[in-house]
Design a protein around this motif. Structure first.
Motif, short mmCIF file in Angstrom:
data_model
loop_
_atom_site.label_atom_id
_atom_site.label_comp_id
_atom_site.label_asym_id
_atom_site.label_seq_id
_atom_site.Cartn_x
_atom_site.Cartn_y
_atom_site.Cartn_z
N GLN A 1 -13.73 -7.09 -13.36
CA GLN A 1 -14.82 -6.38 -12.70
C GLN A 1 -14.29 -5.51 -11.57
OE1 GLN A 1 -17.28 -9.67 -11.57
NE2 GLN A 1 -18.32 -9.80 -13.55
N LEU A 2 -13.35 -6.06 -10.81
CA LEU A 2 -12.78 -5.32 -9.69
C LEU A 2 -12.04 -4.07 -10.16
CD1 LEU A 2 -12.20 -5.38 -6.59
CD2 LEU A 2 -10.13 -6.66 -7.11
N PHE A 3 -11.41 -4.17 -11.34
CA PHE A 3 -10.63 -3.05 -11.84
C PHE A 3 -11.33 -2.30 -12.97
CE2 PHE A 3 -7.24 -6.14 -10.42
CZ PHE A 3 -7.01 -5.49 -9.22
N ASP A 4 -12.65 -2.38 -12.98
CA ASP A 4 -13.45 -1.66 -13.97
C ASP A 4 -13.05 -2.00 -15.40
OD1 ASP A 4 -14.97 -0.34 -12.02
OD2 ASP A 4 -13.42 1.18 -11.76
N GLY A 5 -12.70 -3.28 -15.63
CA GLY A 5 -12.49 -3.75 -16.98
C GLY A 5 -11.08 -3.64 -17.51
N LEU A 6 -10.14 -3.15 -16.71
CA LEU A 6 -8.79 -2.95 -17.24
C LEU A 6 -7.75 -3.38 -16.20
CD1 LEU A 6 -7.30 -1.87 -19.74
CD2 LEU A 6 -7.19 0.36 -18.59
N VAL A 7 -7.07 -4.51 -16.47
CA VAL A 7 -6.00 -4.99 -15.59
C VAL A 7 -4.67 -4.49 -16.15
CG1 VAL A 7 -4.84 -6.99 -14.63
CG2 VAL A 7 -7.31 -7.02 -14.91
N THR A 8 -4.06 -3.55 -15.48
CA THR A 8 -2.78 -2.98 -15.89
C THR A 8 -1.89 -2.87 -14.66
OG1 THR A 8 -3.46 -0.69 -15.45
CG2 THR A 8 -3.95 -1.59 -17.65
N ASP A 9 -0.62 -2.55 -14.89
CA ASP A 9 0.26 -2.31 -13.75
C ASP A 9 -0.31 -1.21 -12.87
OD1 ASP A 9 2.21 -4.22 -14.31
OD2 ASP A 9 3.38 -2.85 -15.57
N SER B 1 -3.55 -0.21 -12.48
CA SER B 1 -4.74 -0.61 -11.71
C SER B 1 -4.39 -1.63 -10.63
CB SER B 1 -5.82 -1.16 -12.64
OG SER B 1 -5.38 -2.33 -13.31
N LEU B 2 -3.49 -2.56 -10.96
CA LEU B 2 -3.07 -3.53 -9.96
C LEU B 2 -2.28 -2.85 -8.84
CD1 LEU B 2 -2.07 -6.51 -12.26
CD2 LEU B 2 -3.79 -6.59 -10.46
N ARG B 3 -1.42 -1.90 -9.20
CA ARG B 3 -0.65 -1.19 -8.18
C ARG B 3 -1.58 -0.41 -7.25
NH1 ARG B 3 2.34 1.38 -11.32
NH2 ARG B 3 3.98 -0.22 -11.43
N ARG B 4 -2.58 0.23 -7.84
CA ARG B 4 -3.52 1.01 -7.04
C ARG B 4 -4.22 0.09 -6.02
NH1 ARG B 4 -6.72 2.50 -10.85
NH2 ARG B 4 -5.41 4.27 -11.47
N LEU C 1 -3.23 -3.23 -5.05
CA LEU C 1 -2.34 -3.97 -4.17
C LEU C 1 -1.66 -3.07 -3.15
CD1 LEU C 1 -0.74 -6.42 -6.76
CD2 LEU C 1 -2.51 -6.95 -5.07
N GLU C 2 -1.23 -1.90 -3.60
CA GLU C 2 -0.54 -1.00 -2.68
C GLU C 2 -1.52 -0.22 -1.81
OE1 GLU C 2 2.38 1.22 -4.90
OE2 GLU C 2 3.44 -0.62 -5.50
N GLY C 3 -2.82 -0.38 -2.11
CA GLY C 3 -3.84 0.21 -1.25
C GLY C 3 -4.27 -0.71 -0.12
N ILE C 4 -3.80 -1.98 -0.16
CA ILE C 4 -4.11 -2.92 0.92
C ILE C 4 -3.38 -2.45 2.18
CG2 ILE C 4 -3.83 -5.30 1.71
CD1 ILE C 4 -3.95 -6.14 -1.24
N PRO C 5 -4.03 -2.42 3.32
CA PRO C 5 -3.37 -1.96 4.55
C PRO C 5 -2.08 -2.72 4.82
CG PRO C 5 -5.72 -2.21 4.91
CD PRO C 5 -5.45 -2.78 3.55
N GLY C 6 -1.09 -2.02 5.33
CA GLY C 6 0.19 -2.63 5.64
C GLY C 6 0.08 -3.64 6.76
N VAL C 7 1.04 -4.54 6.81
CA VAL C 7 1.05 -5.60 7.82
C VAL C 7 1.71 -5.08 9.09
CG1 VAL C 7 1.89 -7.91 8.39
CG2 VAL C 7 1.18 -7.38 6.04
N GLN D 1 5.98 -4.91 -11.80
CA GLN D 1 5.32 -5.35 -13.04
C GLN D 1 4.23 -6.36 -12.70
OE1 GLN D 1 8.30 -6.23 -16.22
NE2 GLN D 1 9.80 -5.50 -14.73
N TYR D 2 3.24 -5.88 -11.97
CA TYR D 2 2.19 -6.75 -11.46
C TYR D 2 1.36 -7.38 -12.57
CZ TYR D 2 3.23 -4.34 -7.03
OH TYR D 2 3.85 -3.83 -5.92
N ALA D 3 1.11 -6.64 -13.64
CA ALA D 3 0.30 -7.18 -14.73
C ALA D 3 1.00 -8.35 -15.41
CB ALA D 3 -0.02 -6.08 -15.75
N GLN D 4 2.32 -8.30 -15.52
CA GLN D 4 3.06 -9.40 -16.12
C GLN D 4 2.91 -10.66 -15.27
OE1 GLN D 4 7.25 -8.71 -17.11
NE2 GLN D 4 7.71 -10.86 -16.72
#
Length: 330
Positions: A15-23, A25-28, A30-36, A174-177
């Motif tokens: 649902q979060l990724f509009d139905g498609l979990v891929t490297d 979509s996950l990269r978009r 995870l890498e969109g989370i604000p930096g620490v 390889q986030y989807a893996q």
């Protein structure tokens, strides 16, 4: 846990990724989370580490720490006798005090699960058996082997599975893996009666190199269905540092605010004294709130911590320190 609820995290992610979990979509995501803010994180951890607690609260803190320990032996030289000795200590941590709490679990290799279950006897359930799996500690094996490793431990009676993520795949993007492996291992945690062993996902933060990676790996593990996120195997340095644990606690706090679901955190490796363990308790309370101060949501992965905590407990009861021979040698 039913089959449907075991797959709920994947449904949630879809649902979060509009139905498609891929490297992609996950990269978009995870890498969109604000930096620490590394400096800010370390300063806050240092400040929390200096907090003191009242003497009247220390006894309760010590008992809480004992109740949160996963008493662990994960050595190549482990034997059934050593595991039985570990279980005996979990059953009776302090032979001189019947009121002493018991640890939450004993944590062993998968091939020692049956021994631990047998040694616990009627206390199995009161004290859980946790098993490391998925080619612990390296995680370097095929998915088929990892799933068989998990299923064997669950079939032998493991209540909890501590899996390791493929750090090489994660660091390669390889986030989807990594996501799919966690989902598959969670499925392998299911028992024939429809219930499921709890899944702790080990990030091995000492190999993730940056705080940003730790935050991303924490989110990824939770999205894929982790019941707990765990810092380390205890085989890599640095292991469970206070800043890394604080960061992971912030992630589970944010997840709870987003979804209402509580995820546990388990620092493991290098926490050896009650003084250090109390710093972690303060960090938990200040970050996630006192609701997390329970074995269901916070654990210490440790082998030597229990001895120091028992000596401190004896000091509070008697007014003087006992010698090291007042506790069993692990």
């Amino acid at each position: 846990m039913t089959d449907e609820s075991a797959l709920a995290p994947r449904t949630r992610a879809l649902q979060l990724f509009d139905g498609l979990v891929t490297d992609t979509s996950l990269r978009r995501f995870l890498e969109g989370i604000p930096g620490v803010d590394a400096v800010g994180l370390e300063q806050r951890a240092a400040a929390l580490g200096t907090r003191s607690i009242k003497t009247t609260s220390k006894a309760a803190a010590i008992d809480t720490i004992i109740s949160m320990i996963d008493l662990t032996t994960l050595e190549g030289a482990d034997t059934p006798g050593k595991v039985r000795s570990l279980v005996a200590k979990a059953l009776v941590p302090d032979a001189g005090d019947a009121a002493c709490p018991q640890p939450a679990a004993v944590c062993v290799y998968g091939d020692m699960v049956a021994t631990a279950v047998d040694a616990l006897g009627a206390a199995h359930g009161q004290i859980s058996v946790a098993a490391v799996a998925t080619a612990f500690p390296s995680g370097r094996a095929s998915l088929r082997v990892k799933l068989a490793d998990t299923a064997d431990a669950v079939a032998a009676g493991a209540d909890e599975i501590d899996m390791v993520i493929d750090r090489g795949a994660f660091l390669s993007g390889q986030y989807a893996q990594v996501f799919d492996e966690i989902v598959a291992v969670k499925r392998a945690c299911r028992r024939e009666d429809g219930t499921s062993a709890h899944l702790k996902v080990i990030l091995e933060t000492g190999e993730l190199n940056t705080y940003d990676n730790v935050r991303r790996a924490s989110w990824l593990a939770i999205l894929a269905g982790a019941d707990f996120i765990k810092t380390s195997t205890g085989k890599v340095s640095p292991a469970a540092t206070l800043p890394v644990t604080l960061l992971m606690l912030e992630v589970v706090r944010d997840w709870f605010r987003l979804t209402g679901e509580r995820i546990g955190v388990k620092p493991a490796g290098g926490i050896r004294t009650s003084k250090d363990a109390i710093k972690f308790l303060v960090t938990v309370a200040e970050t996630c709130g006192e609701d997390w101060l329970t074995p269901e949501l916070f654990r210490f992965g440790a082998s030597s911590l229990l001895n120091d905590v028992l000596l401190q407990r004896q000091k509070l009861a008697t007014g003087h320190y006992s010698g090291p021979d007042y506790v069993t040698i692990d």
